[in-house]
Scaffold this active site. Structure first.
Site, PDB file in Angstrom:
ATOM      1  N   GLN A  38       0.682  -1.131   0.129  1.00  0.00           N
ATOM      2  CA  GLN A  38       0.027  -0.005  -0.117  1.00  0.00           C
ATOM      3  C   GLN A  38       0.840   1.132  -0.129  1.00  0.00           C
ATOM      4  O   GLN A  38       0.329   2.335  -0.241  1.00  0.00           O
ATOM      5  CB  GLN A  38      -0.897   0.008   1.295  1.00  0.00           C
ATOM      6  CG  GLN A  38      -2.082  -1.088   1.143  1.00  0.00           C
ATOM      7  CD  GLN A  38      -2.896  -1.155   2.256  1.00  0.00           C
ATOM      8  OE1 GLN A  38      -2.697  -1.671   3.241  1.00  0.00           O
ATOM      9  NE2 GLN A  38      -3.978  -0.264   2.281  1.00  0.00           N
ATOM     10  N   HIS A  58      -1.830  -5.501 -13.063  1.00  0.00           N
ATOM     11  CA  HIS A  58      -1.082  -4.977 -14.422  1.00  0.00           C
ATOM     12  C   HIS A  58      -1.673  -5.746 -15.388  1.00  0.00           C
ATOM     13  O   HIS A  58      -2.111  -5.092 -16.569  1.00  0.00           O
ATOM     14  CB  HIS A  58       0.217  -5.495 -14.417  1.00  0.00           C
ATOM     15  CG  HIS A  58       1.380  -4.978 -13.495  1.00  0.00           C
ATOM     16  ND1 HIS A  58       2.461  -5.250 -13.067  1.00  0.00           N
ATOM     17  CD2 HIS A  58       1.000  -3.534 -12.889  1.00  0.00           C
ATOM     18  CE1 HIS A  58       2.964  -4.282 -12.315  1.00  0.00           C
ATOM     19  NE2 HIS A  58       2.160  -3.252 -12.202  1.00  0.00           N
ATOM     20  N   ASP A  71       2.136   0.495  -7.921  1.00  0.00           N
ATOM     21  CA  ASP A  71       3.617   0.616  -8.297  1.00  0.00           C
ATOM     22  C   ASP A  71       4.302   1.686  -7.815  1.00  0.00           C
ATOM     23  O   ASP A  71       5.544   1.501  -7.663  1.00  0.00           O
ATOM     24  CB  ASP A  71       3.342   0.792  -9.770  1.00  0.00           C
ATOM     25  CG  ASP A  71       3.027  -0.481 -10.776  1.00  0.00           C
ATOM     26  OD1 ASP A  71       2.565  -1.598 -10.216  1.00  0.00           O
ATOM     27  OD2 ASP A  71       2.903  -0.214 -12.186  1.00  0.00           O
ATOM     28  N   ARG A  96       3.868   0.269  13.117  1.00  0.00           N
ATOM     29  CA  ARG A  96       3.583  -1.178  12.435  1.00  0.00           C
ATOM     30  C   ARG A  96       3.704  -1.062  11.063  1.00  0.00           C
ATOM     31  O   ARG A  96       3.067  -0.259  10.319  1.00  0.00           O
ATOM     32  CB  ARG A  96       2.191  -1.650  13.068  1.00  0.00           C
ATOM     33  CG  ARG A  96       1.945  -2.975  12.176  1.00  0.00           C
ATOM     34  CD  ARG A  96       0.519  -3.308  12.309  1.00  0.00           C
ATOM     35  NE  ARG A  96       0.445  -4.756  11.711  1.00  0.00           N
ATOM     36  CZ  ARG A  96      -1.039  -4.992  11.341  1.00  0.00           C
ATOM     37  NH1 ARG A  96      -2.018  -4.533  11.611  1.00  0.00           N
ATOM     38  NH2 ARG A  96      -0.996  -6.172  10.553  1.00  0.00           N
ATOM     39  N   HIS A 141       1.326  -9.276   4.880  1.00  0.00           N
ATOM     40  CA  HIS A 141       0.246  -8.477   4.600  1.00  0.00           C
ATOM     41  C   HIS A 141      -0.335  -8.492   3.080  1.00  0.00           C
ATOM     42  O   HIS A 141      -0.346  -7.394   2.355  1.00  0.00           O
ATOM     43  CB  HIS A 141       0.672  -6.891   4.997  1.00  0.00           C
ATOM     44  CG  HIS A 141      -0.627  -6.202   5.453  1.00  0.00           C
ATOM     45  ND1 HIS A 141      -0.882  -5.400   6.542  1.00  0.00           N
ATOM     46  CD2 HIS A 141      -1.703  -5.737   4.682  1.00  0.00           C
ATOM     47  CE1 HIS A 141      -2.109  -4.855   6.647  1.00  0.00           C
ATOM     48  NE2 HIS A 141      -2.680  -4.970   5.507  1.00  0.00           N
ATOM     49  N   ASN A 185      -1.659 -11.167   8.568  1.00  0.00           N
ATOM     50  CA  ASN A 185      -2.379 -10.023   8.757  1.00  0.00           C
ATOM     51  C   ASN A 185      -3.790 -10.613   8.084  1.00  0.00           C
ATOM     52  O   ASN A 185      -3.986 -10.927   6.976  1.00  0.00           O
ATOM     53  CB  ASN A 185      -2.227  -8.893   8.176  1.00  0.00           C
ATOM     54  CG  ASN A 185      -3.046  -7.683   8.398  1.00  0.00           C
ATOM     55  OD1 ASN A 185      -3.297  -7.148   9.563  1.00  0.00           O
ATOM     56  ND2 ASN A 185      -3.809  -7.427   7.366  1.00  0.00           N
ATOM     57  N   TYR A 327     -12.815  -2.440  13.273  1.00  0.00           N
ATOM     58  CA  TYR A 327     -13.315  -1.221  12.236  1.00  0.00           C
ATOM     59  C   TYR A 327     -14.830  -1.149  12.813  1.00  0.00           C
ATOM     60  O   TYR A 327     -15.300   0.133  12.729  1.00  0.00           O
ATOM     61  CB  TYR A 327     -13.196  -1.439  10.797  1.00  0.00           C
ATOM     62  CG  TYR A 327     -11.816  -1.599  10.473  1.00  0.00           C
ATOM     63  CD1 TYR A 327     -10.950  -0.113  10.345  1.00  0.00           C
ATOM     64  CD2 TYR A 327     -10.794  -2.541  10.445  1.00  0.00           C
ATOM     65  CE1 TYR A 327      -9.892  -0.010   9.966  1.00  0.00           C
ATOM     66  CE2 TYR A 327      -9.674  -2.373  10.199  1.00  0.00           C
ATOM     67  CZ  TYR A 327      -9.255  -1.209   9.895  1.00  0.00           C
ATOM     68  OH  TYR A 327      -7.841  -1.022   9.469  1.00  0.00           O
TER      69      TYR A 327
END
Length: 496
Positions: A38, A58, A71, A96, A141, A185, A327
């Site tokens: 990310q 891609h 990217d 983290r 992750h 994760n 969340y």
């Protein structure tokens, strides 16, 4: 840059908040989080291998809402010093981040260890420690090496050893400076999301592949834990866990209590009961439901692979604390067969339930994200009473917005309310070790691309320097960390 006086901020913007003085325990830690794909960018620099996200986006850019990819993202590969600087500005105790498996091991296997990848993570870890910030490292992750996906990925039981080899390399390279490790994760997303065409590699196999993945991630986590426990803990005395995304579920009516409990076990229990319960293995009620469903559908073997007695013992107890990504909260309603849903509440189709929003709760940018901070406190109680864990670490908590404004009052309120619920839970006697805000900055938000933001810092993705600017939520979080309290009676706080 100067922060506004917190007292003035409180008086002008949030007078209803100026009534309490809530103080955090002396050993409570504050943190922020990011994930490699990310934020890092540099997707093909030097000898980095291709990840499943590189490959699929891609070839199929339409899988993200804005046809974007990671990217370049936040270009943290080149701008990691600025990332550390932001963590310093906030005053956090821990940062983290995740290691990119294909950046460190370009082939996915330990036959080649990238010198460039090793240098990058060494620089980041050393830079954080120089500033007194603890690195909290996630091994996985979601950016699986494409080379391993070509061999079956998480549905192939050999991945247990592949992941163990990778984990051992990471412990060997960085374990002398990293004392908190997170293995895989949100395994719910790794399995239920990826095999429901929602996350890379965007597979469509919720009947079999999802559950093969489910067992393999539990075994891979346990293998990585056992390796650390036996070979590295005596040297470095660190701690490990596996972060679970765990939405809180409540029955819509008293008649829905049983199915609400089942959905909790479908979401949380499948990925926690084998580790944290005294008995180990799958949650019995879920194992029974899935066995009945599979038999009715004509499968000769259980779709949820069984654990042997040796496997149950191997997985059970492989934790040092409970790692929670929280969340939102939803209500659960029993439905007739075929009417379950909606996404992203995986498991509804197996249990014939739907999740709905309480009309008294507001929602974020999408209607599945209901804002109900009280659910976090209930969830912490559930974890404590169900598993009897001594320590809980909030490893993710944040709010998405589509607005790019620096004045993110909704996120600020969300963070404050969740911190208040954590303090109430601590007052109830639950040991919450710390809180990690998701996320440090705007980043590539998976299938939403760059249209949704979680960042305490805004990122200008049109700028070559990916300029980062603190939002009001960052200012508030800084004031909480600085005073270790939520209070209106704070002195002038300068942003260093």
């Amino acid at each position: 840059m100067q922060f506004i006086s917190v007292a003035v901020f409180c008086l002008v913007f949030i007078p209803s908040w100026c009534l309490e003085n809530l103080v955090f325990p002396p050993d409570f830690k504050f943190g922020v989080a990011t994930a490699a794909y990310q934020v890092e960018g540099a997707w093909n620099v030097n000898d980095k291998g291709e990840s499943v996200w590189d490959s699929v986006l891609h070839s199929q850019p339409s899988l993200t809402m804005d046809r974007s990819n990671g990217d370049v993202a936040c270009d943290s590969y080149h701008l990691w010093r600025r990332d550390i600087e932001m963590a310093v500005e906030l005053g956090v105790n821990m940062y983290r981040f995740s290691i990119s498996w294909p950046r460190l091991l370009p082939t996915g296997f330990p036959n080649i260890i990238s010198e460039d990848g090793k240098r990058y993570y060494n620089d980041l870890i050393d830079g954080l420690l120089e500033k007194g910030i603890e690195p909290v490292v996630t091994l996985y992750h979601w950016d699986l090496p494409q080379s391993l996906q070509d061999l079956g990925g998480w549905a192939n039981p050999l991945i247990i050893e592949w992941f163990a080899d990778y984990a051992k390399i990471a412990y060997t390279l960085f374990g002398d400076r990293v004392s908190t490790w997170l293995t895989i994760n949100e395994p719910l997303v790794v399995c239920d999301g990826a095999y429901n065409k929602m996350w890379a590699p965007f597979l469509d196999d919720m009947k079999i592949g999802r559950y093969l993945c489910n067992k393999n991630v539990m075994m891979a986590h346990a293998k990585a834990y056992r390796i650390y426990d036996e070979e590295f803990r005596p040297l470095y005395h660190g701690k490990l866990s596996m972060p679970n995304i765990f939405f809180w579920f409540e029955p819509e009516t008293p008649a829905d209590a049983e199915v609400s409990d089942l959905l909790l076990q479908m979401w949380e229990g499948r990925y926690s009961h084998p580790i944290y319960s005294k008995t180990g293995g799958w949650p019995p009620e879920i194992e029974k439901v899935l066995a009945e469903n599979g038999k009715r559908e004509g499968y000769r073997q259980p779709r949820l692979p069984t654990f042997t007695k040796e496997e149950i013992d191997f997985v059970k107890g492989t934790y040092d604390f409970y790692a929670l990504n929280h969340y939102t909260t939803r209500l659960v309603r029993k439905e007739k067969p075929g009417q379950a849903g909606p996404w992203p509440f995986y498991g509804c189709e197996e249990l014939d339930v739907s999740v709905v929003n309480d009309p008294l709760w507001t929602t974020a940018v999408t209607d599945w994200f209901a804002i109900n901070p009280e659910g976090l406190r209930k969830q912490l109680h559930w974890i404590n009473s169900t598993y009897g864990v001594k320590d809980i670490l909030i490893t993710e908590n944040g709010l998405p917005t589509v607005e790019k404004d620096l004045n993110d009052f909704t996120r600020l309120t969300y963070i404050k309310s969740n911190l208040e619920q954590i303090l109430l839970a601590i007052d109830d006697g639950i040991n919450v070790m710390g809180y990690t805000a998701w996320s440090l900055m705007d980043n590539f938000e998976w299938s939403s691309g760059y249209l949704v933001s979680y960042g305490l810092y805004s990122v200008d993705f049109t700028s070559p320097n990916r300029t980062r600017t603190p939002r009001d939520s960052a200012r508030f979080y800084y004031s909480v960390i600085r005073t270790r309290s939520i209070t209106s009676r704070q002195n002038e706080l300068n942003y260093v």
